[in-house]
Design a protein around this motif. Sequence first.
Motif, short mmCIF file in Angstrom:
data_model
loop_
_atom_site.label_atom_id
_atom_site.label_comp_id
_atom_site.label_asym_id
_atom_site.label_seq_id
_atom_site.Cartn_x
_atom_site.Cartn_y
_atom_site.Cartn_z
N VAL A 188 0.87 -1.18 0.00
CA VAL A 188 0.00 0.00 0.00
C VAL A 188 0.90 1.22 0.00
N LEU A 194 -7.12 2.65 2.33
CA LEU A 194 -7.74 1.40 1.94
C LEU A 194 -9.06 1.27 2.69
N SER A 198 -11.34 -4.32 2.78
CA SER A 198 -10.61 -4.54 1.53
C SER A 198 -9.77 -5.82 1.61
N VAL A 220 -1.47 -0.62 -4.18
CA VAL A 220 -2.34 0.55 -4.18
C VAL A 220 -1.46 1.78 -4.34
#
Length: 274
Positions: A188, A194, A198, A220
């Motif tokens: 991430v 997030l 998720s 991400v």
Amino acid sequence: MTTLQTEIEELWERRDEVSLDSAEAVAAVDAAIELLDTGRARVSELVDGEILVHEWLKASILLLYKQAQPQLSQFGPFECADKIPLKSQIAGSGVQVSPGAVIRRGSYQEPGVVVMPSHIGIGSYVGEGTLVDSWVGIGSCAQIGRNVHLSGGVGLGGMIEPPMAKPVVIEDDAFIGARSMVYSGARVGEGALLGAGSLLTDTIPVIDAATGEELSRGFVPPWTVAVPASRPREFAGGTFGLPCLLVIKHLKKGERHDKAKLNDVVRTQPKLTL
């Protein structure tokens, strides 16, 4: 450290041929774990935007599991039998630890970390100002940046083996929503949010809601807001929805989403003595 690295690498290569119970082998592994426990070394780090894995340090954890025998200990009213002892010398470290938190030796938390009742595995690293909320599980070797918020019930998978495998990485200023799961070396980016619930693994598609473009798998992008979604896929048995993450907003660098604003009161660290 170079000499120690050579010792560990030789032990790892010959782990099925030599005794790992010798005084020299035990001392070498213990020295490597002590580096992790004190934050003087870490199993993985970001270098020029890429994840660098120090395989010999991961190998030292695997060697410890082969060496160690379960030892009886007390955790509150409970009796435990575990190969990895709990972290000690919390007092004076600047880390706030609530009752019920389990932190294993060989992990490191920078000053200013707040740990609610949760579990932190060996080889993991948690950066300054990060909040580890209730019932969070941080797997072995996961790498967490600074000023991260791990909401209640978040699970971050560990990647101890094989030694070259990249661990889960959560970069600085990220916010991981409640009950989210990040596994299999997923990452991430800085400042990303997030959404709750998720699921992110190294094979989960991350899709831009505005264009339908697949941005990545298992990563991400920095300063985005991503939420759980699904997309249809045709199979012989019918059409089924497979999980993905949908990027619904792009933030300016340094911009904080309302849900990701840090709780400064919780993180205030006076001179802490535990």
